[in-house]
Structures are given as C-alpha cells and as structure tokens.
Design a protein around this motif. Structure first.
Motif, PDB file in Angstrom:
ATOM      1  N   HIS A 101       0.831  -1.208   0.000  1.00 22.86           N
ATOM      2  CA  HIS A 101       0.000   0.000   0.000  1.00 22.86           C
ATOM      3  C   HIS A 101       0.863   1.256   0.000  1.00 22.86           C
ATOM      4  O   HIS A 101       0.537   2.246  -0.664  1.00 22.86           O
ATOM      5  N   ALA A 102       1.972   1.223   0.751  1.00 25.79           N
ATOM      6  CA  ALA A 102       2.857   2.393   0.797  1.00 25.79           C
ATOM      7  C   ALA A 102       3.419   2.695  -0.591  1.00 25.79           C
ATOM      8  O   ALA A 102       3.527   3.864  -0.996  1.00 25.79           O
ATOM      9  N   PHE A 103       3.781   1.660  -1.338  1.00 24.45           N
ATOM     10  CA  PHE A 103       4.298   1.880  -2.686  1.00 24.45           C
ATOM     11  C   PHE A 103       3.199   2.294  -3.654  1.00 24.45           C
ATOM     12  O   PHE A 103       3.455   3.053  -4.604  1.00 24.45           O
ATOM     13  N   GLU A 104       1.974   1.828  -3.423  1.00 27.59           N
ATOM     14  CA  GLU A 104       0.862   2.302  -4.257  1.00 27.59           C
ATOM     15  C   GLU A 104       0.641   3.797  -4.038  1.00 27.59           C
ATOM     16  O   GLU A 104       0.385   4.543  -4.996  1.00 27.59           O
ATOM     17  N   TYR A 105       0.718   4.219  -2.780  1.00 31.45           N
ATOM     18  CA  TYR A 105       0.617   5.654  -2.507  1.00 31.45           C
ATOM     19  C   TYR A 105       1.752   6.404  -3.198  1.00 31.45           C
ATOM     20  O   TYR A 105       1.525   7.440  -3.831  1.00 31.45           O
ATOM     21  N   ASP A 130      15.260  -4.439   2.622  1.00 30.81           N
ATOM     22  CA  ASP A 130      14.158  -5.361   2.887  1.00 30.81           C
ATOM     23  C   ASP A 130      13.679  -5.976   1.564  1.00 30.81           C
ATOM     24  O   ASP A 130      13.449  -5.276   0.587  1.00 30.81           O
ATOM     25  N   ASN A 131      13.519  -7.304   1.555  1.00 28.89           N
ATOM     26  CA  ASN A 131      13.152  -7.993   0.318  1.00 28.89           C
ATOM     27  C   ASN A 131      11.792  -7.548  -0.213  1.00 28.89           C
ATOM     28  O   ASN A 131      11.609  -7.375  -1.425  1.00 28.89           O
ATOM     29  N   ASP A 132      10.815  -7.381   0.686  1.00 25.82           N
ATOM     30  CA  ASP A 132       9.482  -6.958   0.246  1.00 25.82           C
ATOM     31  C   ASP A 132       9.524  -5.563  -0.371  1.00 25.82           C
ATOM     32  O   ASP A 132       8.914  -5.314  -1.425  1.00 25.82           O
ATOM     33  N   LEU A 133      10.243  -4.641   0.279  1.00 26.55           N
ATOM     34  CA  LEU A 133      10.340  -3.284  -0.268  1.00 26.55           C
ATOM     35  C   LEU A 133      11.015  -3.300  -1.630  1.00 26.55           C
ATOM     36  O   LEU A 133      10.610  -2.578  -2.550  1.00 26.55           O
ATOM     37  N   GLY A 134      12.044  -4.127  -1.773  1.00 24.89           N
ATOM     38  CA  GLY A 134      12.716  -4.225  -3.069  1.00 24.89           C
ATOM     39  C   GLY A 134      11.808  -4.783  -4.140  1.00 24.89           C
ATOM     40  O   GLY A 134      11.833  -4.325  -5.292  1.00 24.89           O
ATOM     41  N   ALA A 148      10.522  -2.681  -7.500  1.00 28.72           N
ATOM     42  CA  ALA A 148      10.734  -3.157  -8.870  1.00 28.72           C
ATOM     43  C   ALA A 148       9.417  -3.284  -9.629  1.00 28.72           C
ATOM     44  O   ALA A 148       9.359  -3.041 -10.835  1.00 28.72           O
ATOM     45  N   GLU A 149       8.349  -3.622  -8.916  1.00 32.59           N
ATOM     46  CA  GLU A 149       7.053  -3.811  -9.570  1.00 32.59           C
ATOM     47  C   GLU A 149       6.420  -2.488  -9.980  1.00 32.59           C
ATOM     48  O   GLU A 149       5.920  -2.350 -11.109  1.00 32.59           O
ATOM     49  N   LEU A 150       6.423  -1.507  -9.083  1.00 32.38           N
ATOM     50  CA  LEU A 150       5.710  -0.256  -9.339  1.00 32.38           C
ATOM     51  C   LEU A 150       6.609   0.847  -9.867  1.00 32.38           C
ATOM     52  O   LEU A 150       6.115   1.835 -10.415  1.00 32.38           O
ATOM     53  N   PHE A 151       7.930   0.712  -9.701  1.00 33.66           N
ATOM     54  CA  PHE A 151       8.883   1.689 -10.237  1.00 33.66           C
ATOM     55  C   PHE A 151      10.006   0.949 -10.968  1.00 33.66           C
ATOM     56  O   PHE A 151      11.167   0.989 -10.547  1.00 33.66           O
TER      57      PHE A 151
END
Length: 534
Positions: free
Chosen positions: A304-308, A333-337, A341-344
């Motif tokens: 959600h943070a990356f969607e924002y 952090d693996n999830d943040l990475g 990569a997915e959204l940017f």
C-alpha cells in the motif's frame, strides 16, 4: 448571568436560557462593566501585575462567553426569520417543533443557547430524526464541543498522550474535553485521512529529481489476551485505603508470567511503513534540496505504501515511463525491493549505505577480535571500497575469507554462517550499491530522511513505556501526525468541517465527528494477474 458563567456540558435542569438579542446585548454590557470595575478595583499599590493578570483571565473569558451567546442568539433570530413552516431537504420533510436548548463547550468555556428544532415528518411507526437549522448553518456538530476546541485537542493528542493533551488544553482554556472525547474525535478525524491524501493538490515548483525513501518499523500492539482483559467486564473490588495499597492488591491478583527467554519480543510489534518523498533541483553539478518534502505512513501491507508513492509520483510529474530521474532508497528489505521493482521498474533502487556498513562491522568481528585495531582497519578498508562503488570486490573478499575458515573447529560454524549471510546479502544487492556513481551524480546514498521521520512521527508518540496499540487506532493517529508534519493541518480540519456542514445543510443529518470505532486499514490494489487469479 448563570447561562454565561456557570453552564455545564451536561443537563442544566431548569436553568433560564437567554433567547433574545436585547437580553444577550445587556448581558455583554454587564459583563464588560464588571471587567472595567475589576481593572479599577485592582489598581491599588499593593496589587502585583501577576495577581491582576491571573484574575483578569476568567473575567475576559466570561465576557467572551457573553459575546458568544449574543452571536448565537442573533444568528438564531436571523435563521428562524426565514424558516418556513415545512422544510424539504432531499426526500425528507421537516416541520417546526418546540425549540430546544443545549450546552456547547467553546474556546471560552461552556455556554447554553436555544435554537429551533425541526421534527421529521414520517409515516406512523417509522423513526423520525430531528434537525437543528442553526447548528447546521454554523457548522456546529452534534458533539457538544466546538470544532475549534476539538481540532486543537486532537492536534495535541497526536503529539502526546490523551491525558497529557487534556491537561495542556486545561492550562489555557476554562474547560477541557475529556480524554474519551479527545480519543473519539481523533478516530473521527482519522476517518477522513485517506480521502485527504487522495485529493490534496501536489506541490508546486518541484525539482527535476524525485527521491522516495521507504522503511518499515514496528510499534507495540496489544495481544489478544490484553484486549480480552481490556474489553471484559470489570470486577467489583473493595476500595483500597490509598493508591499504594491499591497497587499492591493489583500485583497480587496478577498471574505470574514465565520469564522471557533470550530473544523473545516483549512489545508484540506490528509493522508500519513510512514513506518520505521530496525532489531535488539541479544547480551546476549539485542537486539542491530537499524540496516539497511529504510524509505518509500506514499499518496496511507494505505494498500500500508503494501504491501511494506511485500515485503521488505521477501527480508530481513523474509518471510510469518518465525519462526524469526517480530514486528509491530502502534498507534492503526484500518486500520493499520487490514492490519497488514492480511499481517503479525504471527507478534507481539504492540500499541505505549505513545498513551495509553496519553489516560490515558485524562480519568483521568474525575475522578479527571485536573492537581491535585490526577490526577497525578492516572495516575502514571495506568502507573505502563501498563508497567507491566496488561492492563486488567486497563479495570476493568475503568469499576468500569463507574459503579459509575450516568447516569444523570451535566457533567456525558461527563465523562461517555470519560470513555467508553478509556475502549473500551484498551479492544479491550489488546493483543497488553503486555508491561511487551515485556520489558523482550527487544523488542519495542513505535513508536518513525516512529514519528521522520514523523517530519523529512514530517512535516519539507511539513507542513509549506501557503503550499498547490496536493497529486501526494507531493508523488514525499516525496519519494525522503525517498531515500535521506536512503543514496541512488547518487545511485538513477546514475540509472536514466544511464537508460536515454541507452534509448537514443538504440532508438534515446531525453530524457527529466523534467515533468509537476506527476506520479499517487501507486496502491494497492487487496487480492485474493476481486480481484475476483471486
């Protein structure tokens, strides 16, 4: 006048309420005359200014309450003069009924006023809902507390405990709302935060480079057992003779907990994700900033943070596929990475160099005695390589040391495991550790902005001794803190109050800002392929 100086927030019995302009005007004159007499009567030589000023405050507040009553009475007179016998709002019809009075907690204390009441016309057996045209026209809520008092109390509660916020409000205002009212109002404002972040206009005069720093940290949350005790029925107990004896009795009743083992977590932390976004502006070989820094945080899933961040980047002129520079800084952090990569996909992803250096210090203790000169020298050598963008050579050296340590032997298993973990951590993220090139381009190599935001906006308010949060309640407070830190507090509360007023005047609803239950956490927008699979 009793309605001006002694009104209470609860029921006032048979107290007479001023309901005409002439009486209200006379009350103001009387209070002003008392104020003048007070000033003249305090002018003897033995009176200090401190004593005069302390006595002046309640006199001024009483005069202000008289003026508030005059304003309410005059407003009611104007409102009722144009009111028809029957009022239609949408599909609802109202007729005039006997006027009703109520107490209102204002900035200057509690006042009591009377206003027209409209009763809804419904079929027999149906539930009718009343409506007060004056309250709706003035933007007064059904909370019996003025919007300004609610807003300042909630703003203080985002910075300190609810009890401390109530105490500080009481330092400056004659009457402060209870801690329960402040907490309920905070949850009420919290229901509007997502709508605010979705519509707040993007900053103007932005820079050419967008930097997004993201990190996740935990705050203490209540366990299921703690919630069961908190929500359960309170047992009746004999009154203790003093607080210290009450504490003794409480400790005797507690179930003895087993001692925590090494490594066990005490605070049952739940992760919240903080996003800091700002731009940099080119000036020669330098990138100046930060410009238009904005904060956002949530206890929703990390995605959600990356969607924002994706939505805000697009609104700020950095849409998907842009040729402009976008840099994302995380702690590895693996999830943040993965979400970066997915959204940017075209952004520069950078690992905070401080996290890498910390791992080098840790792994260095497996090669040299911790704290020794050799340990310091080895870490400094690796840092020089790291800042030069030679992370691959660090991986090669770790491989070399790993090959030299025997598989068996005292402590070798632990040393090998530590070397292997750090080697793998760096090897998987080499592309995000090109610090030499980043320094030449004057881009970011650390996540100090988001680390500071976490300390300021999360830990300072939400990670103090004895605190145990529920995620949804913590969400409301955290997002309100972000709005305040962004400099948008007044615009936010004005928007909330305007929406409540517009809804009341158009539908006849009695709007209550206070809420006993928090809003649910924001939802995550799944990728198309995952949404189809679901």
């Amino acid at each position: 006048m009793p309605t001006i100086t002694k009104a209470r927030l609860g029921r006032n019995g048979d107290e007479v309420v001023i309901d005409d302009v002439d009486s209200a005007r006379e009350a103001v004159r009387e209070q002003a005359s008392e104020l003048i007499d007070f000033a003249l009567g305090q002018s003897d030589r033995k009176r200090t200014f401190i004593a005069f000023e302390a006595g002046l405050v309640p006199q001024v507040m009483a005069l202000a309450r008289a003026v508030v009553v005059l304003f309410l009475v005059a407003s009611e007179q104007r409102e009722s003069a144009v009111l028809e016998a029957r009022v239609v709002l949408g599909d609802r019809t109202f007729r005039q009924a006997p006027a009703q009075s109520r107490s209102l907690l204002t900035w200057f204390g509690v006042v009591r006023y009377e206003r027209t009441y409209l009763r809804e016309v419904v079929r027999a057996g149906a539930q009718a809902r009343g409506f007060h045209p004056l309250d709706a026209a003035l933007g007064l809520l059904a909370d019996r507390v003025s919007p300004a008092v609610l807003a300042i109390a909630v703003r203080l509660a985002t910075r300190m405990s609810f009890a401390a916020a109530r105490e500080e409000v009481g330092w400056f205002l004659p009457t402060a709302p209870s801690t329960e009212v402040i907490e309920a109002a905070l949850l009420g404002y919290g229901r509007h935060t997502q709508d605010w972040f979705a519509q707040v206009p993007p900053p103007v005069d932005d820079g050419e480079v967008l930097v997004i720093q993201v990190d996740s940290k935990g705050v203490p949350t209540a366990t299921d057992e703690e919630l069961r005790r908190r929500r359960g029925k309170r047992a009746r107990r004999a009154k203790a003779p003093s607080p210290r004896h009450r504490g003794r009795a409480s400790r005797k009743r507690r179930t003895k907990k087993p001692r925590r083992k090494k490594g066990d977590k005490a605070k049952n932390a739940k992760m919240g994700t903080m996003v800091v976004m700002y731009t940099l502006r080119s000036q020669g070989d330098l990138l100046l900033g930060p410009i238009n820094k904005r904060y956002y945080a949530s206890f929703a899933p990390k995605r959600h943070a990356f969607e924002y961040a994706r939505r805000e980047a697009t609104r700020r002129g950095f849409p998907p596929g842009t040729k402009r520079t976008v840099q994302i800084v995380t702690d590895g952090d693996n999830d943040l990475g993965r979400y970066a990569a997915e959204l940017f996909p075209a952004a520069l992803h950078t690992i905070d160099i401080a996290h890498v250096v910390e791992k080098l210090w840790d792994v260095g203790s497996s090669l040299h005695r911790e704290g020794s000169d050799e340990h310091h020298a080895w870490v400094e050598t690796q840092k020089t390589k790291l800042y030069a963008g030679k992370a691959r050579s660090i991986v090669a050296e770790l491989n070399h040391h790993l090959a030299r340590i025997p598989i068996t032997g005292p402590g070798n298993k632990f040393r090998r495991q530590k070397l292997a973990d750090v080697r793998t951590y760096i090897a998987k993220r080499v592309r995000a550790m090109n610090y030499g090139d980043l320094r030449r381009r004057d881009l970011e190599i650390g996540s100090g902005q988001v680390e500071g935001a976490i300390k300021s906006l999360m830990y300072r308010r939400m990670d103090q001794g004895g605190m145990r949060w529920i995620k949804e309640r913590a969400e409301a407070l955290l997002q309100l803190r972000c709005i305040d830190a962004n400099g948008d507090w007044q615009s936010f509360v004005d928007r909330v109050h305007d929406q409540a007023r517009n809804r009341a005047t158009s539908t006849g609803d009695r709007i209550r800002l206070q809420q006993r239950t928090p809003a649910p956490l924001p939802t995550v927008q799944l990728p198309v392929e995952l949404a189809e699979a679901a």
